[in-house]
Each structure stands twice: as C-alpha cells, then as structure tokens.
Motif scaffolding. Structure first.
Motif, PDB file in Angstrom:
ATOM      1  N   ILE A 228       0.835  -1.197   0.000  1.00 20.41           N
ATOM      2  CA  ILE A 228       0.000   0.000   0.000  1.00 20.41           C
ATOM      3  C   ILE A 228       0.879   1.259   0.000  1.00 20.41           C
ATOM      4  O   ILE A 228       0.595   2.228  -0.709  1.00 20.41           O
ATOM      5  CB  ILE A 228      -0.943   0.009   1.215  1.00 20.41           C
ATOM      6  CG1 ILE A 228      -1.897  -1.188   1.151  1.00 20.41           C
ATOM      7  CG2 ILE A 228      -1.732   1.306   1.274  1.00 20.41           C
ATOM      8  CD1 ILE A 228      -2.753  -1.257  -0.077  1.00 20.41           C
ATOM      9  N   ALA A 229       1.955   1.237   0.777  1.00 21.94           N
ATOM     10  CA  ALA A 229       2.866   2.380   0.807  1.00 21.94           C
ATOM     11  C   ALA A 229       3.503   2.592  -0.568  1.00 21.94           C
ATOM     12  O   ALA A 229       3.658   3.730  -1.035  1.00 21.94           O
ATOM     13  CB  ALA A 229       3.936   2.168   1.867  1.00 21.94           C
ATOM     14  N   ARG A 230       3.866   1.500  -1.229  1.00 22.99           N
ATOM     15  CA  ARG A 230       4.459   1.592  -2.567  1.00 22.99           C
ATOM     16  C   ARG A 230       3.449   2.168  -3.562  1.00 22.99           C
ATOM     17  O   ARG A 230       3.796   2.992  -4.420  1.00 22.99           O
ATOM     18  CB  ARG A 230       4.936   0.214  -3.012  1.00 22.99           C
ATOM     19  CG  ARG A 230       5.634   0.197  -4.368  1.00 22.99           C
ATOM     20  CD  ARG A 230       6.362  -1.123  -4.610  1.00 22.99           C
ATOM     21  NE  ARG A 230       5.465  -2.265  -4.507  1.00 22.99           N
ATOM     22  CZ  ARG A 230       5.486  -3.162  -3.529  1.00 22.99           C
ATOM     23  NH1 ARG A 230       6.370  -3.059  -2.547  1.00 22.99           N
ATOM     24  NH2 ARG A 230       4.641  -4.176  -3.510  1.00 22.99           N
TER      25      ARG A 230
ATOM     26  N   GLN B 181       3.782   5.563  -5.835  1.00 17.10           N
ATOM     27  CA  GLN B 181       3.638   5.552  -7.298  1.00 17.10           C
ATOM     28  C   GLN B 181       2.613   6.588  -7.769  1.00 17.10           C
ATOM     29  O   GLN B 181       2.822   7.273  -8.777  1.00 17.10           O
ATOM     30  CB  GLN B 181       3.196   4.159  -7.768  1.00 17.10           C
ATOM     31  CG  GLN B 181       4.262   3.085  -7.624  1.00 17.10           C
ATOM     32  CD  GLN B 181       3.713   1.692  -7.922  1.00 17.10           C
ATOM     33  OE1 GLN B 181       2.508   1.507  -8.024  1.00 17.10           O
ATOM     34  NE2 GLN B 181       4.603   0.721  -8.036  1.00 17.10           N
ATOM     35  N   LEU B 182       1.531   6.719  -7.021  1.00 20.09           N
ATOM     36  CA  LEU B 182       0.476   7.653  -7.408  1.00 20.09           C
ATOM     37  C   LEU B 182       0.745   9.074  -6.935  1.00 20.09           C
ATOM     38  O   LEU B 182       0.147  10.029  -7.427  1.00 20.09           O
ATOM     39  CB  LEU B 182      -0.875   7.179  -6.861  1.00 20.09           C
ATOM     40  CG  LEU B 182      -1.406   5.857  -7.426  1.00 20.09           C
ATOM     41  CD1 LEU B 182      -2.672   5.440  -6.695  1.00 20.09           C
ATOM     42  CD2 LEU B 182      -1.697   5.996  -8.918  1.00 20.09           C
TER      43      LEU B 182
ATOM     44  N   LEU C 164     -10.226   5.909  -5.717  1.00 18.74           N
ATOM     45  CA  LEU C 164      -9.547   4.698  -6.182  1.00 18.74           C
ATOM     46  C   LEU C 164     -10.344   3.445  -5.823  1.00 18.74           C
ATOM     47  O   LEU C 164     -10.340   2.471  -6.576  1.00 18.74           O
ATOM     48  CB  LEU C 164      -8.140   4.611  -5.595  1.00 18.74           C
ATOM     49  CG  LEU C 164      -7.297   3.428  -6.100  1.00 18.74           C
ATOM     50  CD1 LEU C 164      -7.149   3.479  -7.621  1.00 18.74           C
ATOM     51  CD2 LEU C 164      -5.927   3.413  -5.432  1.00 18.74           C
ATOM     52  N   LEU C 165     -11.032   3.466  -4.692  1.00 22.24           N
ATOM     53  CA  LEU C 165     -11.864   2.319  -4.334  1.00 22.24           C
ATOM     54  C   LEU C 165     -12.963   2.116  -5.369  1.00 22.24           C
ATOM     55  O   LEU C 165     -13.190   0.991  -5.835  1.00 22.24           O
ATOM     56  CB  LEU C 165     -12.478   2.518  -2.946  1.00 22.24           C
ATOM     57  CG  LEU C 165     -13.503   1.466  -2.507  1.00 22.24           C
ATOM     58  CD1 LEU C 165     -12.877   0.081  -2.488  1.00 22.24           C
ATOM     59  CD2 LEU C 165     -14.088   1.822  -1.144  1.00 22.24           C
ATOM     60  N   SER C 166     -13.645   3.187  -5.746  1.00 18.34           N
ATOM     61  CA  SER C 166     -14.709   3.084  -6.744  1.00 18.34           C
ATOM     62  C   SER C 166     -14.165   2.621  -8.095  1.00 18.34           C
ATOM     63  O   SER C 166     -14.698   1.699  -8.722  1.00 18.34           O
ATOM     64  CB  SER C 166     -15.412   4.434  -6.890  1.00 18.34           C
ATOM     65  OG  SER C 166     -16.375   4.401  -7.914  1.00 18.34           O
ATOM     66  N   GLU C 167     -13.075   3.263  -8.536  1.00 25.16           N
ATOM     67  CA  GLU C 167     -12.485   2.900  -9.822  1.00 25.16           C
ATOM     68  C   GLU C 167     -11.901   1.487  -9.768  1.00 25.16           C
ATOM     69  O   GLU C 167     -11.985   0.724 -10.738  1.00 25.16           O
ATOM     70  CB  GLU C 167     -11.389   3.902 -10.194  1.00 25.16           C
ATOM     71  CG  GLU C 167     -11.875   5.327 -10.394  1.00 25.16           C
ATOM     72  CD  GLU C 167     -12.657   5.512 -11.670  1.00 25.16           C
ATOM     73  OE1 GLU C 167     -12.635   4.604 -12.526  1.00 25.16           O
ATOM     74  OE2 GLU C 167     -13.302   6.569 -11.820  1.00 25.16           O
TER      75      GLU C 167
END
Length: 279
Positions: free
Chosen positions: A36-38, A42-43, A64-67
């Motif tokens: 998750i940290a990575r 990245q984002l 991001l959850l929805s997408e």
C-alpha cells in the motif's frame, strides 16, 4: 498500477483494518503495508489516513476504491468470457428476477435448447437492480430486464414485448372486485401504503410502505394487508388465491428486454438473443 496492488488496496479499503484485510487476502500484514505504501508513492497521493486506533479513506482513496472495483470486475469478466470462448460447449448465465417472466422464460429455454449446438444455460435468480451489475462484472452473460424499473445503461438490448400493469390487492379488499382502476385509487389507500423497493445503491426510498426485496416477500405482506404494489401484469400470472390483480389504466407500460454487455462476443449469447427476439 498492477492488478495485484489494486486487489490489495480494495480489500484494505473495504475492511479498513490491516489485520482483517491481510487475513482476507491470505497474506501477512507487513507485505500488505509495504504494498500500500508503494502504491501511494507511485500515485503521489495519500490513500489512507492511519492512526493507532483506525484506518480511514482519504478523498483520493475513495475515488480509487470506486475505480478499483470497476477495474477488478472488468478483469474478472474478461477472464471468464475468454475461458468460455475456448470451450467446445460453452455455458451461459442468464440473470432473471425471481418470479418474473416465468412463462416467457420457460418458452425461451425450451426453444433455445432445441437449437443445434445450444450452450448449457444456468439461471441466476436475483433481486431488484442486480442484473446490470451482474452483467457488468461478468457473473452473468445475458439478462431479462423490465424497463423503466431496471436500468439498461451501458448495455445492449433488444425489445421482447410490452405489457400493462396491475395492482396487487388482497381478495378481501373493496377494490379487488373492480374490472379496472387508476393509479390514484391505489396510492390513496392509507391502510395499504405502496411497497418500497431498494434503489440501485441498495437503499430504500422514504415512505410508510413495507420494505421488500422480492416477490415472495411482497405477496406475503399484501396478503396480510400490510402493503400493495403496481407491477407488470405478467408478474401476476400465478397469484396465490388470497390475492387479486386489477388492471391499472393509467400506469405506464412495462417493456421487457433481453440485455447483454456491449463488449460480449460470445456466439452463444447471439444465438440466445436471436431465439428470444423470434419468440
């Protein structure tokens, strides 16, 4: 982003607990935390706010959850449809609301079964507003929808037939003996408030009527004198003896359509649609 990282994030965003998410993913907690940290690096955004007591989604995390759910559903659908296309005798999943279009459904299945090379059809009985999601996430290949009650957004459709609507009432009610009534006659009954169905998001509209999810619940509550409903006349084809269907003159017509994902390329789906429109 990798699909694996997206699966990790969606699991964590739904659980909002690293321990439960790790257990659900069948992995240890430290690798999940690092993944998750990575992903956040990245984002270039913070997806989750972490404290010693709880984990919450940021606004970016909610997006991001929805997408992510949409992407993962599309991946699952692509896997399933690709595997189906390789089978010599594919299987089709047909989603229908329990208790609706029974007579037409029986004719459709019999006619399709007689076609040369017909696929095996598995019925997926579902509740209100589920068919669209089942088609989009690949759990179903084709569905029967009733417009305007169901949404066909993002789907391809063919019209099968149009019908009127009826009010379902206890046989003991004073309106049950009428040959026809109007919508206002039904909605003005304080002792029988209109039943409430869940919307696409699963929540119920406000109102005094009983909350229902399927026809079995609905008919039981109407028979008990707790609620009533206006619905397609085909849904009342085999009513129990303590219920009566009365035509509603001014209710809008209901159109039954057969629907499928626009990206579907399965020959078996095309064959089933051809049989349905012929009937």
């Amino acid at each position: 982003m990798e699909i694996r990282e997206l699966r990790y994030f969606v699991a964590l965003a739904e659980e909002l607990h690293f321990g439960r998410a790790a257990e659900r993913l069948e992995m240890a907690q430290p690798p999940l935390s690092r993944a998750i940290a990575r992903l956040e690096r990245q984002l270039g955004v913070t997806l989750l706010e972490r404290t010693t007591r709880k984990v919450t989604l940021t606004e970016a995390g909610a997006v991001l959850l929805s997408e992510g759910r949409t992407i993962l559903s599309a991946v699952t659908a692509a896997e399933r449809r690709t595997q189906q296309a390789a089978h010599n005798r594919p299987r089709l999943v047909l989603a229908v609301k329990s208790g609706t279009a029974d007579e037409f459904l029986a004719k459709l299945l019999d006619a399709y079964r007689a076609e040369p090379g017909a696929a095996t059809v598995d019925l997926l009985l579902c509740e209100t507003h589920q068919q669209q999601t089942l088609l989009q996430n690949g759990q179903a290949d084709v569905a029967l929808l009733h417009l305007p009650f169901d949404s066909a957004a993002g789907l391809d459709t063919e019209i099968l037939h149009t019908e009127g609507q009826v009010a379902i009432l206890p046989t003991s009610h004073s309106l049950a003996g009428r040959s026809r009534i109007r919508t206002a006659d039904v909605t003005a009954l304080p002792e029988l408030p209109m039943a409430r169905w869940p919307g696409p998001g699963g929540s119920y509209p406000e109102g005094p009527g009983a909350e229902v999810r399927n026809l079995t619940q609905l008919f039981q509550l109407i028979a008990l004198g707790r609620t009533t409903a206006i619905m397609p006349e085909s849904a009342a084809a085999d009513l129990r003896r303590d219920l009566t269907a009365v035509p509603v003159l001014d209710a809008p017509p209901v159109t039954t359509v057969i629907a499928w994902p626009s990206q579907s390329r399965l020959r078996a789906v095309a064959d089933l649609i051809r049989v349905a429109t012929r009937l």
